[in-house]
Design a protein around this motif. Structure first.
Motif, PDB file in Angstrom:
ATOM      1  N   ASP A 235       0.974  -1.295  -0.222  1.00  0.00           N
ATOM      2  CA  ASP A 235       0.058  -0.038   0.145  1.00  0.00           C
ATOM      3  C   ASP A 235       0.759   1.157  -0.055  1.00  0.00           C
ATOM      4  O   ASP A 235       0.315   2.192   0.127  1.00  0.00           O
ATOM      5  CB  ASP A 235      -1.011   0.087   1.204  1.00  0.00           C
ATOM      6  CG  ASP A 235      -0.311  -0.116   2.553  1.00  0.00           C
ATOM      7  OD1 ASP A 235       1.014  -0.118   2.596  1.00  0.00           O
ATOM      8  OD2 ASP A 235      -0.905  -0.134   3.428  1.00  0.00           O
ATOM      9  N   ASP A 237       2.631   2.625   2.098  1.00  0.00           N
ATOM     10  CA  ASP A 237       2.388   3.773   3.293  1.00  0.00           C
ATOM     11  C   ASP A 237       3.930   3.765   3.906  1.00  0.00           C
ATOM     12  O   ASP A 237       4.047   4.359   5.206  1.00  0.00           O
ATOM     13  CB  ASP A 237       1.561   3.283   4.245  1.00  0.00           C
ATOM     14  CG  ASP A 237       1.764   1.970   4.869  1.00  0.00           C
ATOM     15  OD1 ASP A 237       2.592   1.347   4.483  1.00  0.00           O
ATOM     16  OD2 ASP A 237       0.728   1.330   5.381  1.00  0.00           O
ATOM     17  N   GLU A 244       2.858  -5.326   8.827  1.00  0.00           N
ATOM     18  CA  GLU A 244       1.768  -4.768   9.217  1.00  0.00           C
ATOM     19  C   GLU A 244       0.867  -6.191   9.307  1.00  0.00           C
ATOM     20  O   GLU A 244      -0.206  -6.462   8.961  1.00  0.00           O
ATOM     21  CB  GLU A 244       1.046  -4.171   7.690  1.00  0.00           C
ATOM     22  CG  GLU A 244       1.589  -2.968   7.469  1.00  0.00           C
ATOM     23  CD  GLU A 244       0.815  -1.837   6.785  1.00  0.00           C
ATOM     24  OE1 GLU A 244       0.059  -1.452   7.232  1.00  0.00           O
ATOM     25  OE2 GLU A 244       1.351  -1.556   5.560  1.00  0.00           O
ATOM     26  N   ASP A 266      -4.929  -4.278   6.976  1.00  0.00           N
ATOM     27  CA  ASP A 266      -3.985  -2.991   7.197  1.00  0.00           C
ATOM     28  C   ASP A 266      -2.575  -2.918   6.044  1.00  0.00           C
ATOM     29  O   ASP A 266      -2.416  -1.971   5.742  1.00  0.00           O
ATOM     30  CB  ASP A 266      -3.032  -3.464   8.550  1.00  0.00           C
ATOM     31  CG  ASP A 266      -4.047  -3.354   9.596  1.00  0.00           C
ATOM     32  OD1 ASP A 266      -5.273  -2.961   9.476  1.00  0.00           O
ATOM     33  OD2 ASP A 266      -3.841  -3.623  10.715  1.00  0.00           O
ATOM     34  N   TYR A 267      -2.322  -4.135   5.585  1.00  0.00           N
ATOM     35  CA  TYR A 267      -1.122  -4.179   4.486  1.00  0.00           C
ATOM     36  C   TYR A 267      -1.852  -3.747   3.219  1.00  0.00           C
ATOM     37  O   TYR A 267      -0.980  -3.290   2.235  1.00  0.00           O
ATOM     38  CB  TYR A 267      -0.512  -5.484   4.436  1.00  0.00           C
ATOM     39  CG  TYR A 267      -1.118  -6.358   3.515  1.00  0.00           C
ATOM     40  CD1 TYR A 267      -2.300  -7.096   3.787  1.00  0.00           C
ATOM     41  CD2 TYR A 267      -0.610  -6.580   2.231  1.00  0.00           C
ATOM     42  CE1 TYR A 267      -2.960  -7.977   2.998  1.00  0.00           C
ATOM     43  CE2 TYR A 267      -1.281  -7.529   1.407  1.00  0.00           C
ATOM     44  CZ  TYR A 267      -2.413  -8.323   1.673  1.00  0.00           C
ATOM     45  OH  TYR A 267      -2.967  -9.077   0.811  1.00  0.00           O
ATOM     46  N   ASN A 269      -4.176  -1.123   3.219  1.00  0.00           N
ATOM     47  CA  ASN A 269      -4.897   0.250   3.756  1.00  0.00           C
ATOM     48  C   ASN A 269      -3.688   1.103   4.377  1.00  0.00           C
ATOM     49  O   ASN A 269      -3.032   1.021   5.260  1.00  0.00           O
ATOM     50  CB  ASN A 269      -5.787  -0.247   5.036  1.00  0.00           C
ATOM     51  CG  ASN A 269      -6.345   1.245   5.445  1.00  0.00           C
ATOM     52  OD1 ASN A 269      -6.285   2.202   5.090  1.00  0.00           O
ATOM     53  ND2 ASN A 269      -7.289   0.862   6.084  1.00  0.00           N
ATOM     54  N   PRO A 270      -3.414   2.218   3.262  1.00  0.00           N
ATOM     55  CA  PRO A 270      -2.419   3.219   3.489  1.00  0.00           C
ATOM     56  C   PRO A 270      -2.701   4.023   4.610  1.00  0.00           C
ATOM     57  O   PRO A 270      -1.760   4.893   5.170  1.00  0.00           O
ATOM     58  CB  PRO A 270      -2.403   4.023   2.242  1.00  0.00           C
ATOM     59  CG  PRO A 270      -3.433   3.715   1.582  1.00  0.00           C
ATOM     60  CD  PRO A 270      -4.134   2.478   2.095  1.00  0.00           C
ATOM     61  N   ILE A 272      -3.518   3.003   7.498  1.00  0.00           N
ATOM     62  CA  ILE A 272      -3.096   2.237   8.878  1.00  0.00           C
ATOM     63  C   ILE A 272      -1.511   1.767   8.566  1.00  0.00           C
ATOM     64  O   ILE A 272      -1.188   1.105   7.653  1.00  0.00           O
ATOM     65  CB  ILE A 272      -3.883   1.008   8.880  1.00  0.00           C
ATOM     66  CG1 ILE A 272      -5.204   1.275   9.304  1.00  0.00           C
ATOM     67  CG2 ILE A 272      -3.527   0.158  10.420  1.00  0.00           C
ATOM     68  CD1 ILE A 272      -5.631   1.850  10.495  1.00  0.00           C
ATOM     69  N   LYS A 273      -0.640   2.081   9.356  1.00  0.00           N
ATOM     70  CA  LYS A 273       0.774   1.820   9.402  1.00  0.00           C
ATOM     71  C   LYS A 273       1.185   1.535  10.819  1.00  0.00           C
ATOM     72  O   LYS A 273       0.660   1.841  11.745  1.00  0.00           O
ATOM     73  CB  LYS A 273       1.486   2.394   8.691  1.00  0.00           C
ATOM     74  CG  LYS A 273       1.261   4.238   8.817  1.00  0.00           C
ATOM     75  CD  LYS A 273       2.286   4.709   7.841  1.00  0.00           C
ATOM     76  CE  LYS A 273       1.664   6.321   7.754  1.00  0.00           C
ATOM     77  NZ  LYS A 273       2.433   7.155   6.634  1.00  0.00           N
TER      78      LYS A 273
HETATM   79 CA   LIG Z   1      -0.885  -0.171   5.637  1.00  0.00          CA
END
Ligand SMILES: [Ca+2]
Ligand SMILES: [Ca+2]
Ligand SMILES: [Ca+2]
Length: 273
Positions: A235, A237, A244, A266-267, A269-270, A272-273
């Motif tokens: 993603d 991020d 992630e 999460d991996y 989804n930019p 969420i990091k």
């Molecule tokens: Ca992420």
């Protein structure tokens, strides 16, 4: 009294509805009734027995029925624990050569080590189904030139665990260091054989696999890891995908920390990091 009657009617109705809907689903999908926990155990028995009754013939570069004087595959196997869909599996890896990315003519390129569970890989492969402890299917798919694979579209989840045991090779170059004047060729890739239980292959837990002829079957892959993208960040991020994994179980698909986007891992989804 009426209240109790109503409750009984309601229970009867909902049971009827539930059974009906279950039967309909089974008619559409014969795999719904599979007990995946039990299948994981019987798959493991099949794989262990297969490994104890076969050996790797280095001359033919092939798995063969055991003959006297040969060590079994199981004698030299790497056993890996892997989790998917909350079921614990064992994956078996036979290492033929680990791989060495150091080009003796151009030793400046650093060794990237081993790929993580989620790093994109460039690999050759050839797959067969393990029909029984004694029988393999014909090759159902192969790629002898190499192809890129990435975690989020990987069909056989067992690959992401199995490839962690190997290093990539190096790009063939001309002796003076120039790009090789011929087809893109990797030398010294990591070579091995993966023995993958059905739950880490085309499992029917994933409805996309219902129509596959390989659904719920144990698979064998001859593989060669040519290259990989270290710390692949799906993603973008800035945090590698393998980091992630909030619950740290090696499965990136079950970490869903964003309350506003609860279905995006999460991996991917930019935010969420
Ligand atoms: Ca992420
Ligand atoms: Ca990331
Ligand atoms: Ca996880």
């Amino acid at each position: 009294m009426n209240k109790i009657k109503n409750i009984i009617v309601l229970i009867a109705l909902s049971t009827a509805f539930y059974s009906c809907s279950d039967n309909n689903n089974r008619a559409i999908n014969p795999f719904l009734s599979v007990d995946h926990q039990a299948l994981a155990m019987s798959d493991n028995d099949t794989l262990v027995n297969f490994l104890k009754n076969h050996y790797y013939d280095a001359t033919l570069d092939s798995v063969k029925p055991l003959v006297s004087g040969q060590a079994t595959l199981f004698d030299n196997i790497i056993i890996m624990d892997a989790k998917r869909n909350d079921i614990n599996y064992k994956l078996y890896v036979y290492k033929i050569s680990e791989g060495d990315p150091t080009d003796p003519n151009n030793p400046s390129k650093p060794d990237k080590g081993y790929p993580s569970v989620s790093d994109s890989i460039f690999a050759k492969y050839s797959g067969q189904a393990i029909n029984s402890t004694t029988e393999l299917s014909a090759t159902f798919d192969s790629n002898t030139r190499g192809s890129w694979f990435t975690y989020n579209t990987l069909a056989v989840r067992g690959w992401s665990f199995g490839f962690k045991n190997f290093k990539g090779g190096y790009l063939k170059k001309e002796p003076n260091g120039d790009v090789f004047n011929g087809p893109i060729t990797y030398l010294n890739g990591g070579k091995g054989i993966l023995f993958i239980p059905s739950g880490l292959s085309y499992t029917s837990i994933d409805s996309r696999n219902y129509t596959s002829t390989l659904v719920n079957r144990n698979l064998l892959f001859y593989i060669e890891l040519l290259d990989f993208v270290k710390d692949t960040d799906h993603d973008n991020d800035g945090k590698p995908s393998h980091e992630e994994d909030a619950n740290n179980d090696g499965d990136l698909t079950n970490d869903l920390s964003d309350p506003d986007n609860p279905t995006i891992a999460d991996y991917l989804n930019p935010l969420i990091k």
